[in-house]
Motif scaffolding. Structure first.
Motif, PDB file in Angstrom:
ATOM      1  N   LEU A  19      30.319   6.692 -28.862  1.00  0.00           N
ATOM      2  CA  LEU A  19      30.386   5.552 -29.777  1.00  0.00           C
ATOM      3  C   LEU A  19      30.645   4.255 -29.021  1.00  0.00           C
ATOM      4  CD1 LEU A  19      32.366   7.154 -32.725  1.00  0.00           C
ATOM      5  CD2 LEU A  19      29.924   6.602 -32.655  1.00  0.00           C
ATOM      6  N   ASP A  20      31.470   4.308 -27.969  1.00  0.00           N
ATOM      7  CA  ASP A  20      31.690   3.117 -27.134  1.00  0.00           C
ATOM      8  C   ASP A  20      30.402   2.691 -26.450  1.00  0.00           C
ATOM      9  OD1 ASP A  20      34.362   2.950 -27.803  1.00  0.00           O
ATOM     10  OD2 ASP A  20      35.064   4.002 -26.002  1.00  0.00           O
ATOM     11  N   LEU A  21      29.629   3.658 -25.983  1.00  0.00           N
ATOM     12  CA  LEU A  21      28.346   3.345 -25.341  1.00  0.00           C
ATOM     13  C   LEU A  21      27.407   2.660 -26.328  1.00  0.00           C
ATOM     14  CD1 LEU A  21      26.475   3.618 -22.879  1.00  0.00           C
ATOM     15  CD2 LEU A  21      25.788   5.836 -23.799  1.00  0.00           C
ATOM     16  N   TYR A  22      27.341   3.144 -27.568  1.00  0.00           N
ATOM     17  CA  TYR A  22      26.481   2.529 -28.581  1.00  0.00           C
ATOM     18  C   TYR A  22      26.920   1.098 -28.900  1.00  0.00           C
ATOM     19  CZ  TYR A  22      24.361   7.046 -29.785  1.00  0.00           C
ATOM     20  OH  TYR A  22      23.674   8.228 -29.769  1.00  0.00           O
ATOM     21  N   ALA A  23      28.208   0.798 -28.740  1.00  0.00           N
ATOM     22  CA  ALA A  23      28.738  -0.522 -29.089  1.00  0.00           C
ATOM     23  C   ALA A  23      28.502  -1.562 -27.996  1.00  0.00           C
ATOM     24  CB  ALA A  23      30.228  -0.407 -29.389  1.00  0.00           C
ATOM     25  N   HIS A  24      28.050  -1.155 -26.803  1.00  0.00           N
ATOM     26  CA  HIS A  24      27.799  -2.116 -25.724  1.00  0.00           C
ATOM     27  C   HIS A  24      26.694  -3.079 -26.129  1.00  0.00           C
ATOM     28  CE1 HIS A  24      29.543   0.144 -22.014  1.00  0.00           C
ATOM     29  NE2 HIS A  24      30.359   0.146 -23.027  1.00  0.00           N
ATOM     30  N   PRO A  25      26.821  -4.342 -25.733  1.00  0.00           N
ATOM     31  CA  PRO A  25      25.755  -5.304 -26.037  1.00  0.00           C
ATOM     32  C   PRO A  25      24.501  -5.003 -25.212  1.00  0.00           C
ATOM     33  CG  PRO A  25      27.434  -6.319 -24.663  1.00  0.00           C
ATOM     34  CD  PRO A  25      27.938  -4.947 -25.026  1.00  0.00           C
ATOM     35  N   LEU A  26      23.367  -5.445 -25.723  1.00  0.00           N
ATOM     36  CA  LEU A  26      22.096  -5.257 -25.020  1.00  0.00           C
ATOM     37  C   LEU A  26      22.100  -6.089 -23.751  1.00  0.00           C
ATOM     38  CD1 LEU A  26      19.203  -4.123 -24.999  1.00  0.00           C
ATOM     39  CD2 LEU A  26      18.522  -6.163 -26.262  1.00  0.00           C
ATOM     40  N   ARG A  27      21.727  -5.447 -22.640  1.00  0.00           N
ATOM     41  CA  ARG A  27      21.631  -6.143 -21.353  1.00  0.00           C
ATOM     42  C   ARG A  27      20.158  -6.183 -20.960  1.00  0.00           C
ATOM     43  NH1 ARG A  27      26.045  -2.269 -19.218  1.00  0.00           N
ATOM     44  NH2 ARG A  27      27.809  -3.005 -20.415  1.00  0.00           N
ATOM     45  N   PRO A  28      19.575  -7.385 -20.844  1.00  0.00           N
ATOM     46  CA  PRO A  28      18.137  -7.495 -20.577  1.00  0.00           C
ATOM     47  C   PRO A  28      17.678  -6.771 -19.316  1.00  0.00           C
ATOM     48  CG  PRO A  28      19.044  -9.632 -21.163  1.00  0.00           C
ATOM     49  CD  PRO A  28      20.204  -8.696 -21.022  1.00  0.00           C
ATOM     50  N   GLY A  29      18.522  -6.634 -18.301  1.00  0.00           N
ATOM     51  CA  GLY A  29      18.127  -5.993 -17.061  1.00  0.00           C
ATOM     52  C   GLY A  29      18.168  -4.484 -17.086  1.00  0.00           C
ATOM     53  N   GLU A  30      18.688  -3.905 -18.157  1.00  0.00           N
ATOM     54  CA  GLU A  30      18.804  -2.447 -18.247  1.00  0.00           C
ATOM     55  C   GLU A  30      17.797  -1.898 -19.248  1.00  0.00           C
ATOM     56  OE1 GLU A  30      22.778  -1.259 -19.147  1.00  0.00           O
ATOM     57  OE2 GLU A  30      23.603  -2.213 -17.369  1.00  0.00           O
ATOM     58  N   PRO A  31      17.131  -0.811 -18.893  1.00  0.00           N
ATOM     59  CA  PRO A  31      16.170  -0.231 -19.844  1.00  0.00           C
ATOM     60  C   PRO A  31      16.881   0.433 -21.018  1.00  0.00           C
ATOM     61  CG  PRO A  31      16.405   1.187 -17.941  1.00  0.00           C
ATOM     62  CD  PRO A  31      17.212  -0.048 -17.657  1.00  0.00           C
ATOM     63  N   VAL A  32      16.210   0.460 -22.155  1.00  0.00           N
ATOM     64  CA  VAL A  32      16.708   1.163 -23.337  1.00  0.00           C
ATOM     65  C   VAL A  32      15.866   2.423 -23.498  1.00  0.00           C
ATOM     66  CG1 VAL A  32      17.047   1.061 -25.836  1.00  0.00           C
ATOM     67  CG2 VAL A  32      17.410  -0.976 -24.447  1.00  0.00           C
ATOM     68  N   VAL A  33      16.511   3.568 -23.452  1.00  0.00           N
ATOM     69  CA  VAL A  33      15.808   4.839 -23.554  1.00  0.00           C
ATOM     70  C   VAL A  33      16.258   5.534 -24.827  1.00  0.00           C
ATOM     71  CG1 VAL A  33      15.392   7.071 -22.461  1.00  0.00           C
ATOM     72  CG2 VAL A  33      15.695   5.034 -21.058  1.00  0.00           C
ATOM     73  N   CYS A  34      15.306   5.912 -25.666  1.00  0.00           N
ATOM     74  CA  CYS A  34      15.624   6.598 -26.912  1.00  0.00           C
ATOM     75  C   CYS A  34      15.006   7.991 -26.883  1.00  0.00           C
ATOM     76  CB  CYS A  34      15.083   5.833 -28.109  1.00  0.00           C
ATOM     77  SG  CYS A  34      15.783   4.189 -28.266  1.00  0.00           S
ATOM     78  N   LEU A  35      15.755   8.967 -27.308  1.00  0.00           N
ATOM     79  CA  LEU A  35      15.269  10.341 -27.362  1.00  0.00           C
ATOM     80  C   LEU A  35      15.473  10.888 -28.763  1.00  0.00           C
ATOM     81  CD1 LEU A  35      16.805  11.732 -24.070  1.00  0.00           C
ATOM     82  CD2 LEU A  35      14.505  10.873 -24.409  1.00  0.00           C
ATOM     83  N   ASP A  36      14.466  11.564 -29.263  1.00  0.00           N
ATOM     84  CA  ASP A  36      14.580  12.236 -30.545  1.00  0.00           C
ATOM     85  C   ASP A  36      15.183  13.610 -30.326  1.00  0.00           C
ATOM     86  OD1 ASP A  36      14.066  11.229 -33.003  1.00  0.00           O
ATOM     87  OD2 ASP A  36      11.937  11.647 -32.997  1.00  0.00           O
ATOM     88  N   GLU A  37      15.845  14.129 -31.328  1.00  0.00           N
ATOM     89  CA  GLU A  37      16.402  15.467 -31.212  1.00  0.00           C
ATOM     90  C   GLU A  37      15.329  16.534 -31.375  1.00  0.00           C
ATOM     91  OE1 GLU A  37      19.767  16.053 -33.697  1.00  0.00           O
ATOM     92  OE2 GLU A  37      20.769  14.261 -32.983  1.00  0.00           O
ATOM     93  N   LYS A  38      14.248  16.198 -32.054  1.00  0.00           N
ATOM     94  CA  LYS A  38      13.170  17.160 -32.269  1.00  0.00           C
ATOM     95  C   LYS A  38      11.903  16.674 -31.586  1.00  0.00           C
ATOM     96  CE  LYS A  38      14.679  19.027 -36.657  1.00  0.00           C
ATOM     97  NZ  LYS A  38      14.341  19.297 -38.025  1.00  0.00           N
ATOM     98  N   SER A  39      11.232  17.568 -30.958  1.00  0.00           N
ATOM     99  CA  SER A  39       9.970  17.218 -30.322  1.00  0.00           C
ATOM    100  C   SER A  39       8.870  17.273 -31.379  1.00  0.00           C
ATOM    101  CB  SER A  39       9.673  18.211 -29.205  1.00  0.00           C
ATOM    102  OG  SER A  39       8.425  17.950 -28.652  1.00  0.00           O
TER     103      SER A  39
END
Length: 54
Positions: A19-39
């Protein structure tokens, strides 16, 4: 369907870390990676595609 396991101290600590990780502000230099639980694989369009235009 999913279920929550036993709420141990380790479980709670990992949950709060996430939850702390989700609350971090967006940093333009870092990629955002999203994964679904189901393929899932898209086999066809859900709607008719629009024709291409120049």
């Amino acid at each position: 369907m999913w279920c929550v396991g036993t709420l141990t101290q380790e479980y709670r600590q990992r949950m709060y870390d996430l939850l702390d990780l989700y609350a971090h502000p967006l940093r333009p230099g870092e990629p955002v990676v999203c994964l679904d639980e189901k393929s899932k694989q898209l086999l066809k369009d859900s709607r008719a595609p629009l024709p291409m235009r120049p």
